[in-house]
Design a protein around this motif. Structure first.
Motif, PDB file in Angstrom:
ATOM      1  N   LYS A  58       0.808  -1.220   0.000  1.00 30.14           N
ATOM      2  CA  LYS A  58       0.000   0.000   0.000  1.00 30.14           C
ATOM      3  C   LYS A  58       0.838   1.266   0.000  1.00 30.14           C
ATOM      4  N   THR A  59       2.148   1.132   0.005  1.00 34.53           N
ATOM      5  CA  THR A  59       3.020   2.301   0.031  1.00 34.53           C
ATOM      6  C   THR A  59       3.275   2.767  -1.384  1.00 34.53           C
ATOM      7  N   ARG A  60       3.030   4.037  -1.622  1.00 40.67           N
ATOM      8  CA  ARG A  60       3.217   4.598  -2.959  1.00 40.67           C
ATOM      9  C   ARG A  60       4.303   5.655  -2.904  1.00 40.67           C
ATOM     10  N   SER A  92       5.395   8.509  -4.840  1.00 43.75           N
ATOM     11  CA  SER A  92       4.939   9.349  -5.941  1.00 43.75           C
ATOM     12  C   SER A  92       6.096  10.113  -6.548  1.00 43.75           C
ATOM     13  N   GLU A 145       3.457   8.008   0.575  1.00 45.97           N
ATOM     14  CA  GLU A 145       2.074   7.996   1.034  1.00 45.97           C
ATOM     15  C   GLU A 145       1.905   6.820   1.979  1.00 45.97           C
ATOM     16  N   VAL A 192      -3.881   6.135   3.249  1.00 44.64           N
ATOM     17  CA  VAL A 192      -4.629   5.423   2.217  1.00 44.64           C
ATOM     18  C   VAL A 192      -5.919   4.871   2.783  1.00 44.64           C
ATOM     19  N   LYS A 205      10.121   0.158   0.490  1.00 49.65           N
ATOM     20  CA  LYS A 205       9.955   1.421  -0.227  1.00 49.65           C
ATOM     21  C   LYS A 205      10.268   2.611   0.682  1.00 49.65           C
TER      22      LYS A 205
END
Length: 336
Positions: free
Chosen positions: A104-106, A108, A114, A119, A182
């Protein structure tokens, strides 16, 4: 953690077709069993058909489709069993669970990570549930962290941003050796950037050693961007190797003085440019005066004493070094 690649389980199509055939057979057995119960009261075939209809879907949970440049890390009751890394249609133990803490880690392109709570909050407000894939991407990806304000080796605050191209090469290390690979990568990029930028001045400065050999050099953030980028890449790679990540490339995307000193530094650069230009003008003017005196002496056109030579040199330097066009006064009388 040693990575185990599962490459001999590409029998997903066979298991899927077998499951479909067995389901059809179970439905037929259920119908036939119901008929036999009415005929002679034998419930065995009916019970077998119903039991398979209830539990026959379990093998479907073990069907996994892996696309190109994708991987799936599997655990069985908490034990790491292997990674599906090659593209294909696989069948594994139906009780195996895919693991990816960073699903679920983005990261960007603006650079901010994020977080998962943010989220979940957005999903809760929208009233929708997002199905998050547990697959790990093995593609080359870009991380563009936010610009940072860092003091260079002379103490001048500069703003700098980098773009890092990276990929996952060891899925077991990425999933099990760090909490979130990440976020770990993003933080290590920030730390490595600060460590390297503090070694260099923004521009070339005297008596600065940027290589660590004890000899002053001309390295700078502005003039040695390739060298600085390579050192940043090596610094990041040394930190993220434990997470199974390979840094392919690092590039400086933004470099400037911080706003609070940008105007002063611009004036400094303008002053340096003016001084350099004046030096060039004076050197040229002195050369032209020397040439004029030599030509006059060679041709014996005019005999000048030292006082007249000094006056002529002064007048020529004023004309040649002035900012505006000279307006000389022409003497139409005698020379003296």
């Amino acid at each position: 953690m040693q990575e185990i690649i599962l490459s001999k389980k590409k029998n997903g199509m066979l298991v899927m077709l077998t499951t479909i055939v067995l389901y059809l057979a179970a439905i037929a057995a259920t119908i036939a069993g119901a008929i036999l119960i009415e005929a002679d009261g034998t419930p065995f075939l009916f019970i077998v058909g119903i039991a398979w209809v209830c539990i026959g879907w379990l093998p479907v949970l073990g069907l996994k489709i892996i696309g190109p440049q994708e991987a799936l890390v599997l655990t069985l009751f908490g034990k790491y069993v292997g990674t599906l890394k090659n593209s294909g249609f696989y069948f594994v133990n139906p009780f195996c669970v895919a693991v990816n803490p960073a699903a679920k880690t983005r990261l960007s392109q603006s650079g901010d990570v994020e977080s998962a709570p943010a989220v979940r909050t957005a999903e809760a407000k929208s009233g929708s549930v997002e199905l998050v894939s547990k697959k790990l991407s093995l593609k080359a990806m870009t991380l563009s962290n936010s610009r940072q304000k860092i003091n260079d080796c002379l103490g001048n605050p500069v703003e700098i941003g980098i773009a890092v191209i990276w990929r996952v090469v060891d899925t077991a290390k990425a999933v099990f050796d760090v909490d979130n690979y990440k976020e770990y990568l993003s933080l290590q990029c920030d730390s490595a950037l600060r460590n390297i930028v503090r070694i260099y001045p923004y521009d070339v400065a005297p008596n600065v050693d940027t290589t660590g050999d004890g000899v002053a050099d001309e390295g700078s953030l502005r003039g040695s961007s390739e060298v600085v980028a390579n050192r940043i890449r090596e610094e990041i790679q040394s930190k993220v190797a434990a997470a199974g990540i390979e840094i392919l490339e690092a590039r400086i995307t933004y470099l400037a003085y911080a706003p609070e000193i940008a105007a002063v530094m611009l004036q400094r650069q303008q002053a340096s440019a003016i001084i350099d230009a004046r030096k060039m003008i004076v050197d040229g003017a002195v050369g032209m005066v020397e040439m004029a005196l030599e030509r006059l002496q060679k041709t014996n056109m005019v005999a000048l004493d030292d006082e007249r030579k000094a006056a002529m040199v002064s007048n020529l330097l004023v004309v040649l070094c002035g900012n505006r066009d000279a307006q000389p006064i022409v003497n139409s009388g005698s020379l003296y």
